[in-house]
Design an enzyme around this catalytic site. Structure first.
Site, mmCIF file in Angstrom:
data_model
loop_
_atom_site.group_PDB
_atom_site.id
_atom_site.type_symbol
_atom_site.label_atom_id
_atom_site.label_comp_id
_atom_site.label_asym_id
_atom_site.label_seq_id
_atom_site.Cartn_x
_atom_site.Cartn_y
_atom_site.Cartn_z
ATOM 1 N N GLU A 36 22.630 21.613 45.738
ATOM 2 C CA GLU A 36 23.843 22.077 44.643
ATOM 3 C C GLU A 36 24.866 21.896 45.454
ATOM 4 O O GLU A 36 25.316 21.701 46.104
ATOM 5 C CB GLU A 36 23.293 23.213 45.252
ATOM 6 C CG GLU A 36 23.829 23.906 44.681
ATOM 7 C CD GLU A 36 23.988 24.130 42.637
ATOM 8 O OE1 GLU A 36 22.696 24.475 41.952
ATOM 9 O OE2 GLU A 36 25.807 24.174 42.890
ATOM 10 N N ARG A 122 20.779 37.255 34.584
ATOM 11 C CA ARG A 122 20.639 36.084 35.533
ATOM 12 C C ARG A 122 20.946 36.075 36.891
ATOM 13 O O ARG A 122 19.644 35.382 37.603
ATOM 14 C CB ARG A 122 21.553 35.340 34.834
ATOM 15 C CG ARG A 122 21.325 34.570 33.602
ATOM 16 C CD ARG A 122 21.816 33.696 33.010
ATOM 17 N NE ARG A 122 22.096 33.296 31.590
ATOM 18 C CZ ARG A 122 21.853 32.067 31.961
ATOM 19 N NH1 ARG A 122 20.959 31.151 32.279
ATOM 20 N NH2 ARG A 122 21.148 32.023 30.152
ATOM 21 N N ARG A 202 30.483 36.060 24.471
ATOM 22 C CA ARG A 202 28.646 36.880 25.476
ATOM 23 C C ARG A 202 30.029 37.851 25.993
ATOM 24 O O ARG A 202 30.843 38.123 26.771
ATOM 25 C CB ARG A 202 28.574 36.184 26.287
ATOM 26 C CG ARG A 202 27.484 34.676 25.717
ATOM 27 C CD ARG A 202 27.348 33.692 26.932
ATOM 28 N NE ARG A 202 25.551 33.986 27.523
ATOM 29 C CZ ARG A 202 25.205 33.305 28.558
ATOM 30 N NH1 ARG A 202 25.861 32.656 28.802
ATOM 31 N NH2 ARG A 202 23.894 33.604 28.460
ATOM 32 N N ASP A 315 17.654 21.592 31.792
ATOM 33 C CA ASP A 315 18.843 21.143 30.447
ATOM 34 C C ASP A 315 19.466 19.629 31.302
ATOM 35 O O ASP A 315 19.912 19.357 29.994
ATOM 36 C CB ASP A 315 20.394 21.895 31.294
ATOM 37 C CG ASP A 315 20.262 23.619 30.084
ATOM 38 O OD1 ASP A 315 18.706 23.939 29.511
ATOM 39 O OD2 ASP A 315 21.214 24.162 29.932
ATOM 40 N N ALA A 328 15.615 28.046 29.304
ATOM 41 C CA ALA A 328 14.859 27.762 30.391
ATOM 42 C C ALA A 328 14.078 28.036 30.586
ATOM 43 O O ALA A 328 13.159 27.581 31.610
ATOM 44 C CB ALA A 328 16.117 30.049 31.539
HETATM 45 C C1 LIG Z 1 24.484 31.438 25.475
HETATM 46 C C2 LIG Z 1 23.114 31.192 26.098
HETATM 47 C C3 LIG Z 1 22.280 32.104 25.878
HETATM 48 C C4 LIG Z 1 21.268 31.142 26.844
HETATM 49 N N1 LIG Z 1 20.366 32.454 26.587
HETATM 50 C C5 LIG Z 1 19.136 32.293 27.325
HETATM 51 C C6 LIG Z 1 17.790 32.904 27.421
HETATM 52 O O1 LIG Z 1 17.888 33.979 26.451
HETATM 53 N N2 LIG Z 1 16.325 32.516 27.589
HETATM 54 C C7 LIG Z 1 16.277 30.538 27.717
HETATM 55 O O2 LIG Z 1 14.863 30.224 28.247
HETATM 56 N N3 LIG Z 1 17.588 30.311 27.778
HETATM 57 C C8 LIG Z 1 18.680 30.968 27.361
HETATM 58 N N4 LIG Z 1 19.834 29.906 27.752
HETATM 59 C C9 LIG Z 1 19.821 28.470 28.391
HETATM 60 C C10 LIG Z 1 19.531 28.873 29.746
HETATM 61 O O3 LIG Z 1 20.682 29.232 30.040
HETATM 62 C C11 LIG Z 1 19.335 27.110 30.181
HETATM 63 O O4 LIG Z 1 18.281 26.476 29.660
HETATM 64 C C12 LIG Z 1 18.502 27.280 31.935
HETATM 65 O O5 LIG Z 1 20.326 28.174 32.337
HETATM 66 C C13 LIG Z 1 18.859 25.919 32.033
HETATM 67 O O6 LIG Z 1 19.024 26.180 33.341
HETATM 68 P P1 LIG Z 1 19.162 24.238 34.425
HETATM 69 O O7 LIG Z 1 18.344 24.537 35.777
HETATM 70 O O8 LIG Z 1 18.359 23.225 34.033
HETATM 71 O O9 LIG Z 1 20.623 24.299 34.591
HETATM 72 P P2 LIG Z 1 21.564 25.089 35.088
HETATM 73 O O10 LIG Z 1 21.714 26.571 35.042
HETATM 74 O O11 LIG Z 1 22.999 24.716 34.663
HETATM 75 O O12 LIG Z 1 22.003 25.301 36.313
HETATM 76 C C14 LIG Z 1 22.337 23.313 37.077
HETATM 77 C C15 LIG Z 1 22.630 23.587 38.461
HETATM 78 O O13 LIG Z 1 23.439 22.075 38.926
HETATM 79 C C16 LIG Z 1 24.325 22.626 39.566
HETATM 80 N N5 LIG Z 1 24.554 20.336 39.976
HETATM 81 C C17 LIG Z 1 25.016 20.873 37.994
HETATM 82 N N6 LIG Z 1 25.946 20.004 38.654
HETATM 83 C C18 LIG Z 1 25.260 18.852 39.539
HETATM 84 C C19 LIG Z 1 25.577 17.537 40.793
HETATM 85 N N7 LIG Z 1 26.790 16.928 40.130
HETATM 86 N N8 LIG Z 1 24.895 17.548 41.397
HETATM 87 C C20 LIG Z 1 24.293 18.963 42.509
HETATM 88 N N9 LIG Z 1 24.325 20.138 41.542
HETATM 89 C C21 LIG Z 1 25.056 19.545 39.873
HETATM 90 C C22 LIG Z 1 24.994 23.204 39.144
HETATM 91 O O14 LIG Z 1 25.683 24.008 39.787
HETATM 92 C C23 LIG Z 1 23.572 24.172 39.272
HETATM 93 O O15 LIG Z 1 23.691 24.662 39.860
HETATM 94 C C24 LIG Z 1 20.579 30.231 26.932
HETATM 95 C C25 LIG Z 1 22.712 29.554 26.927
HETATM 96 C C26 LIG Z 1 23.373 29.758 26.666
HETATM 97 C C27 LIG Z 1 24.534 28.921 26.438
#
Ligand SMILES: Cc1cc2nc3c(=O)[nH]c(=O)nc-3n(C[C@H](O)[C@H](O)[C@H](O)COP(=O)(O)OP(=O)(O)OC[C@H]3O[C@@H](n4cnc5c(N)ncnc54)[C@H](O)[C@@H]3O)c2cc1C
Length: 429
Positions: A36, A122, A202, A315, A328
Site C-alpha cells: 500500500e 467508508r 460531497r 477501479d 466498489a
Molecule cells: C463520488 C463517488 C461516490 C461513490 N459512491 C459509490 C457507491 O455508493 N457505491 C459503490 O459501489 N461505489 C462508489 N464509488 C466508487 C468506489 O469509490 C470505488 O469503485 C472503490 O472505492 C474502488 O476501490 P478500489 O480498491 O478499486 O480503489 P481505491 O479505493 O482507489 O484504492 C486504491 C488503493 O491503492 C493505493 N495505491 C494507489 N496507487 C498505488 C501504487 N502505485 N502503489 C501501491 N498502492 C497504491 C491507494 O492508496 C489506495 O489505498 C464512488 C466513487 C465516487 C468518486
C-alpha cells in the site's frame, strides 16, 4: 490456516478491492502481500452504498466480510422503505419541449431487493476489512513504480527504492493505477481515466439537523432529487446518525482543467451552482459540513485486464462514475472471482490461465457498469434525448435499469470463470 500454494501473489493497493482480494486469497490458501502506497490503510469520511450483488459477493468471499459489513451497515429508517434503493423526486422545477416538471413531484420508488438501500461509512467498513487481514500481510509506504521480470519471478520496484518478488501482481491501485499504465503502456488511449463531464459536492450532515430541516421521511430514507443537468442524493449512514450527501452538476464545457480532482468547497460555491433549485435541495446544501468537490472521471474500456501474470482489479481495471452506486461492488465481485480462480491454481505455470479466465468473465460486466453509469446520470438529470422531462417514461426506466447489476447470479459467474479456466489455457497476448 497457513497458505499452501506454491506461489506468492503481490497485491498493489489496499482499498476495498485489494483488501477483499487478500481476504479471499488467504481463505483459498494463497500466500499474498499487500503493498500500500499510504502509511496506513485509510478511507475518506463519506458513505458508500452497496447493491445486493455486492453484499452476496462479500458473503461468498468470506462470511466474516459479510459479518463486518453487518456491523456497520445502515438501511433506510422506515419499515415501509425497507426495500427501497432510492425514492426519486423533482428537486428543480423546469420545462422543456412543452413538458413541465413540478417541484417535489415524486417520480419513482425504486426497489433493489429485500435489503433495499444498504450503505456504510467508508472508514468504518474499511476498519472491518482490515481486522480480517493478519499481521504481516500488509506493507505500507510502498508505492509501485515499475514491474520487471527476472527469471521466473516478477520484480516490483517501489518509489522508496525497495524491491520485492512475486509470481503474480494484481494491481488494485485505484483510478490513477500505475499497474494499468505498466500493463497497457502509458500512451494507450485507455491507459488513463477521462473526465465524464460531471462533478459532485460531497459532505455529511448530522441526522438530527437533517430531520429538523427535511422531516423524518426525507432525512432517514434514501432520496434522489432530480433536475436539469444536476441531481442530489442523500442516504443515511452510521446507523442513522449521519446523512451522506452527494450533489452532482454538469460541467457545460465538458473539460476539467484543474490537475486536482478533489478540492475543498464552500456553501457559497454550492449555492451559486444550484441557483433555482428547490427549497429542500438548498436546505441540504446549507447543512453539508466540510464539503469537497470531486471531478468524476472514468476509464475508457481496456482491451484486456491482464498481461502475462500482471492483472488489474477494481477501479484500476474499470473506474466508473458513481451513478449506479456500483463501482466498489464491482471491485468486490472481481475479488470473489479472482480469489476462487487463483485458489484452484496449483503451479505458477498456470497462473496466467486464471487471469485469462478472470478477464473473460469480469471485463464485459464491469465495463458495462461504466457505460450504463454515464447513461444513468443523463436520466437523473433529465438530459436523456428520448426521455427528456417525461417523468412517466423516466419512472419506467428507473424501476428496471439496475436489475441486471443487482440480480446477478454470482455462483454462475464463478462457475463460468472456472469453466473458462479449465477449457482455455492462456496463449500469448
Ligand atoms: C463520488 C463517488 C461516490 C461513490 N459512491 C459509490 C457507491 O455508493 N457505491 C459503490 O459501489 N461505489 C462508489 N464509488 C466508487 C468506489 O469509490 C470505488 O469503485 C472503490 O472505492 C474502488 O476501490 P478500489 O480498491 O478499486 O480503489 P481505491 O479505493 O482507489 O484504492 C486504491 C488503493 O491503492 C493505493 N495505491 C494507489 N496507487 C498505488 C501504487 N502505485 N502503489 C501501491 N498502492 C497504491 C491507494 O492508496 C489506495 O489505498 C464512488 C466513487 C465516487 C468518486
Amino acid at each position: 490456516m497457513a497458505p499452501e500454494k506454491p506461489f506468492h501473489v503481490a497485491v498493489c493497493g489496499g482499498g476495498i478491492g485489494g483488501l477483499c482480494l487478500v481476504i479471499g486469497l488467504l481463505r483459498q490458501k494463497v500466500s499474498c502481500t499487500i503493498y500500500e502506497a499510504a502509511p496506513a490503510f485509510a478511507e475518506i469520511g463519506a458513505g458508500v452504498s452497496f447493491g445486493p450483488n455486492a453484499v452476496r459477493a462479500m458473503e461468498m468471499i468470506h462470511p466474516l466480510i459479510a459479518k463486518g459489513f453487518e456491523n456497520c451497515v445502515t438501511m433506510n429508517g422506515w419499515p415501509e422503505k425497507k426495500e427501497t434503493w432510492f425514492d426519486f423526486r423533482v428537486g428543480k422545477a423546469g420545462s422543456r419541449d412543452g413538458q413541465e416538471v413540478l417541484i417535489d413531484t415524486h417520480v419513482a420508488d425504486v426497489k433493489s431487493g429485500k435489503l433495499g438501500q444498504t450503505s456504510v461509512h467508508r472508514a468504518h467498513y474499511l476498519d472491518e476489512l482490515v481486522k480480517l487481514v493478519p499481521h504481516g500481510v500488509a506493507k505500507f509506504g510502498k508505492r509501485l513504480k515499475d514491474i520487471t521480470e527476472e527469471g521466473d519471478k516478477l520484480v516490483l520496484l517501489f518509489e522508496d527504492g525497495t524491491r520485492e518478488e512475486a509470481d503474480a501482481v494484481i494491481g488494485c491501485d485505484g483510478i490513477k493505477s500505475r499497474t494499468r499504465h505498466i500493463l497497457l503502456e502509458a500512451d494507450h488511449p485507455a491507459a488513463s481515466a477521462v473526465f465524464s463531464g460531471k462533478y459532485a459536492y460531497r459532505g455529511l450532515i448530522p441526522m438530527d439537523k437533517a430531520v429538523d430541516a427535511l422531516g423524518d421521511e426525507l432525512a432517514r430514507n434514501s432520496q434522489i432529487y432530480m433536475g436539469y443537468r444536476g441531481h442530489v442524493l442523500t442516504f443515511p449512514i452510521d446507523k442513522g446518525k449521519t446523512m451522506n450527501v452527494v450533489a452532482f452538476r454538469t460541467k457545460l464545457d465538458g473539460e476539467w482543467e484543474d490537475p486536482m480532482w478533489v478540492r475543498p468547497s464552500t456553501t457559497e460555491e454550492m449555492f451559486a451552482d444550484f441557483v433555482g433549485w428547490g427549497d429542500k435541495v438548498r436546505k441540504i446544501l446549507g447543512l453539508m459540513e466540510n464539503p469537497d468537490v470531486w471531478a468524476l472521471f472514468d476509464h475508457p474500456p481496456a482491451p484486456v485486464f491482464y498481461k502475462g501474470r500482471i492483472c488489474l482489479l477494481g477501479d484500476a481495471a474499470h473506474a466508473t462514475t458513481p451513478h449506479q452506486g456500483a463501482g466498489a461492488g464491482q471491485a468486490i465481485e472481481d475479488a470473489l472471482v479472482l480469489s476462487v480462480l487463483l485458489g484452484q491454481v496449483n503451479s505458477p505455470a498456470n497462473l496466467e490461465d486464471a487471469l485469462k479466465a478472470y478477464d473473460a468473465v469480469r471485463r464485459p460486466r464491469s465495463q458495462r457498469v461504466v457505460t450504463t453509469s454515464r447513461e444513468a446520470s443523463h436520466l437523473y438529470e433529465l438530459e436523456n434525448a428520448s426521455i427528456g422531462f417525461d417523468l412517466e417514461k423516466a419512472r419506467r426506466q428507473l424501476e428496471v435499469r439496475c436489475k441486471w447489476i443487482w440480480d446477478e447470479d454470482l455462483s454462475t459467474q464463478v462457475k463460468m470463470a472456472q469453466d473458462a479456466m479449465a477449457k482455455r489455457p492462456a496463449g500469448k497476448l
